[in-house]
Design an enzyme around this catalytic site. Structure first.
Site, PDB file in Angstrom:
ATOM      1  N   ASP A 351       0.837  -1.193   0.000  1.00  0.00           N
ATOM      2  CA  ASP A 351       0.000   0.000   0.000  1.00  0.00           C
ATOM      3  C   ASP A 351       0.879   1.253   0.000  1.00  0.00           C
ATOM      4  O   ASP A 351       1.873   1.329   0.735  1.00  0.00           O
ATOM      5  CB  ASP A 351      -0.889  -0.030   1.247  1.00  0.00           C
ATOM      6  CG  ASP A 351      -1.778   1.180   1.369  1.00  0.00           C
ATOM      7  OD1 ASP A 351      -2.661   1.356   0.521  1.00  0.00           O
ATOM      8  OD2 ASP A 351      -1.580   1.966   2.323  1.00  0.00           O
ATOM      9  N   GLU A 387       1.691  -0.453  -5.019  1.00  0.00           N
ATOM     10  CA  GLU A 387       0.736   0.606  -5.336  1.00  0.00           C
ATOM     11  C   GLU A 387       1.602   1.854  -5.516  1.00  0.00           C
ATOM     12  O   GLU A 387       2.092   2.420  -4.533  1.00  0.00           O
ATOM     13  CB  GLU A 387      -0.267   0.807  -4.203  1.00  0.00           C
ATOM     14  CG  GLU A 387      -1.297   1.885  -4.550  1.00  0.00           C
ATOM     15  CD  GLU A 387      -2.247   2.211  -3.404  1.00  0.00           C
ATOM     16  OE1 GLU A 387      -3.434   2.472  -3.683  1.00  0.00           O
ATOM     17  OE2 GLU A 387      -1.800   2.206  -2.236  1.00  0.00           O
TER      18      GLU A 387
END
Length: 688
Positions: A351, A387
């Site tokens: 993330d 990401e």
């Protein structure tokens, strides 16, 4: 040498070790080791089985290199514990030690109890500034660490190692996937037992999934402000522990439930990828709570501003984990290796990965975090997905990472949505996405499987909702519609939200099937959001992070079988035509003579002017590989069109406009390509 201080437990200095952090049961006791470079004293607090009664407070007697350690005899697996760390409370110099606050071990591999929100969880006096000091004891409101046994009898201990060119990823939420599944035992729903149940595994095998990517399963905090609004932190992007699984996903308190689920996925031929959040923690900024890292060694664990009092935030959550510090970096690496070596997961999706690559001068693709992973013989061998953005300056870095990382490609998401929405001048951008986005990824010896292609993910509209809503409808989030993306590239096709108009519903089905097929037929690695294969809707909510309810839970009873058939047929075709997914980017000098051509509906090759024809809605990609089948994929976002075929007899093997897209129809000369559809044709390559 063994000593027995006033607390009644014996300490054996000869068995005390600083080399392995956390709580390790061995030799008739537990070795405790905690890093805190600026601490003056560290105490481990033992609790009874309920986790409510403190039974002993033991000072760790040894310290070296900032690691405090001690071996406590007579306790073992199942022991509940926490830490109290003594040191200066000096926020202006980055120190926030407060011995009144019970702290969770960063290496705890299981937790007992939940956070009970109370002002005592703050190191300062709530309502005053953060320079004040709060002397209330927080132990009653804190979860406790639990010492675990890592032993497990695995049925499928060998890693699957599915090739990237054969991988189809299914992004899912442990609870949301299973809460309303009619085939799952009611008592199991929402847990790992349900996740790995036969009905779920059978469905994933049916639709051709090879890997499940789970939204965060690390223990996370259920934010106080959400609870006070009657909501919850459903997605889990607010990590409390990087080792312990979230208790809410366990039926009991045994982390072996996670191992059993992973074992069952492997037996079904499905890899398990974890969405991990190493960029921040749940403690927030300097006005946040003191639950673990802040009270252990705030200056080491977190990035701070120039004045050290204030948190440096590139994540939008209040804090940024300081992976530039070698011991914090070690903690993250230890966590990753634990989940691979002990829990047997197959990879990670990082993330806000740009935060992890930040150096003194901003994003640094060669920085310590990624360099450490790349050289690690364990971690470099598993699936690694970035990401590639955060909210800081220069944080958008799609294409900026290094091998062996793959990256979420939001450019593919946006261009695929825009093409099928019939936006003008989208043939050239779509050809880029069908080719694996070489502008972004064809550099530094990166393969053509570097792009993770998707058209919907947990953050944003579901795929069905991109065809059912022009605008987001996030009223249930309690933020007056301010949250969530505004640029959704969606089109309700004639009615905002649910409708009984069959013409509108058919248009939606066609567009969904066409977008699914585009993702699955593109170079790179396809990812589908759980439920998109059958038309899951979130009622237009494009930010369901706080909706642990029917808005976000998959509605299996409302599944559209025609969408499932289309998705399954396309994944089967992707497997059958394995040569259409090439690990190398297409170039004119390819040694294997594989060729790619772009074809105009009139049958000729696309010319320069065609790519600038704003109204062109139909074109084809033709792939030729010597000694194998020739493949032509037609993408028609417009009205029904006549397509002139290359000479010879072709076999139509996929037509997404049909109720059952898989077919084996012989066609030649010309083909009527129906509106909003993808058609795939094959032809045996002529012998040389």
């Amino acid at each position: 040498m063994t000593t027995k201080p006033d607390h009644g437990y014996s300490l054996d200095a000869s068995l005390s070790r600083p080399n392995r952090l956390g709580s390790i049961a061995r030799d008739g006791g537990i070795n405790f080791a905690l890093f805190s470079n600026a601490a003056e004293r560290v105490e481990v607090c033992l609790f009874d089985e309920t986790g409510q009664q403190e039974t002993a407070r033991i000072a760790l007697p040894a310290m070296e290199g900032g690691i405090w350690h001690g071996f406590v005899e007579g306790i073992g697996v199942g022991q509940r514990y926490g830490y109290r760390v003594h040191g200066p409370y000096d926020p202006e110099n980055g120190h926030r030690f407060n011995v009144n606050k019970l702290l969770l071990d960063p290496y705890a591999r299981a937790l007992m109890g939940d956070i009970v929100w109370d002002d005592a969880l703050h190191g300062y006096k709530v309502g005053e500034d953060d320079l004040t000091f709060d002397d209330r004891d927080s132990a009653a409101f804190m979860p406790k660490g639990v010492v675990v046994d890592d032993n497990h009898q695995w049925d499928n201990s060998a890693a699957l190692r599915t090739g990237w060119d054969k991988t189809v990823i299914y992004e899912a939420h442990v609870k949301g996937l299973t809460m309303k599944h009619p085939g799952v035992v009611q008592a199991d729903r929402g847990t790992f037992a349900a996740l790995a149940s036969d009905p779920v595994l059978d469905h994933l095998n049916k639709i051709g999934v090879t890997a499940i990517e789970l939204l965060p399963i690390h223990a996370y905090a259920n934010d106080r402000y959400l609870i006070e609004k009657g909501l919850s932190n459903y997605w889990g992007y607010n990590t409390l522990s990087f080792f312990a699984p979230h208790q809410g996903y366990l039926e009991g308190a045994d982390i072996r439930e996670v191992k059993t689920a992973i074992d069952r996925f492997h037996a079904a031929g499905i890899e398990v990828i974890l969405d991990v959040v190493y960029n921040h923690t749940c403690e927030g900024n300097e006005m946040g709570t003191t639950l673990s890292f802040r009270g252990i060694d705030n200056e080491s664990y977190y990035m701070t501003g120039e004045d050290k009092r204030h948190a440096y935030d590139t994540t939008g959550t209040g804090n940024t984990l300081n992976v530039k510090h070698p011991m914090v970096l070690r903690m993250v690496m230890d966590s990753l290796r634990y989940w691979v070596e002990v829990m047997h997961v197959d990879g990670f999706r990082f993330d806000l990965a740009s935060t992890l690559a930040r150096g003194e001068d901003g994003f640094d693709r060669g920085g310590n975090f990624f360099a450490t992973i790349r050289q690690d013989p364990v971690l470099s061998a598993v699936k690694l997905i970035a990401e590639p953005w955060d909210i800081g300056d220069g944080g958008y870095q799609v294409g900026g990472f290094v091998w062996p990382f793959r990256e979420w490609n939001d450019k593919a998401r946006d261009d695929i949505r825009a093409y099928w929405r019939r936006d003008d001048s989208m043939t050239a951008p779509l050809s880029e996405r069908l080719s694996g986005s070489p502008v972004q990824f064809d550099h530094d010896n990166r393969p053509a499987t570097s792009s993770i292609n998707f058209v919907a993910a947990h953050d944003g509209f579901t795929l069905w909702d991109t065809t059912a809503y022009n605008d987001k409808h996030n009223e249930a989030n309690g933020e007056d519609g301010r949250d969530g993306h505004d640029n959704n590239l969606s089109d309700n096709l004639g009615a905002e939200g649910p409708t009984t108009d069959e013409a509108v519903l058919e248009a939606r089905r066609r567009r969904v099937k066409a977008m699914q097929a585009t993702v699955l037929l593109s170079q790179g690695v396809p990812m589908i959001l759980a439920g998109d294969e059958f038309g899951q809707s979130q009622d237009g909510n494009n930010n369901a992070y706080c909706q642990d309810n029917d808005i976000a839970w998959l509605d299996w009873d409302a599944a559209d079988d025609s969408l499932i058939r289309s998705f399954s047929a396309t994944t089967a075709l992707r497997r059958d035509l394995g040569h259409i997914i090439d690990p190398k980017f297409a170039r004119g000098d390819d040694a294997d003579d594989r060729t790619t051509a772009w074809v105009h509906p009139t049958g000729r090759d696309m010319e320069e002017g065609d790519w600038h024809d704003g109204g062109l809605r139909c074109f084809a990609k033709r792939i030729t590989t010597p000694g194998d089948r020739e493949v032509m994929m037609i993408f028609n976002a417009g009205d029904a069109a006549e397509f002139t075929l290359p000479e010879g007899e072709w076999t139509k093997v996929l037509d997404t406009s049909a109720d059952d897209p898989a077919t084996q129809d012989a066609v030649a000369d010309t083909l009527n390509v129906d509106w909003q559809s993808v058609v795939v044709l094959t032809q045996a390559t002529k012998a040389a």
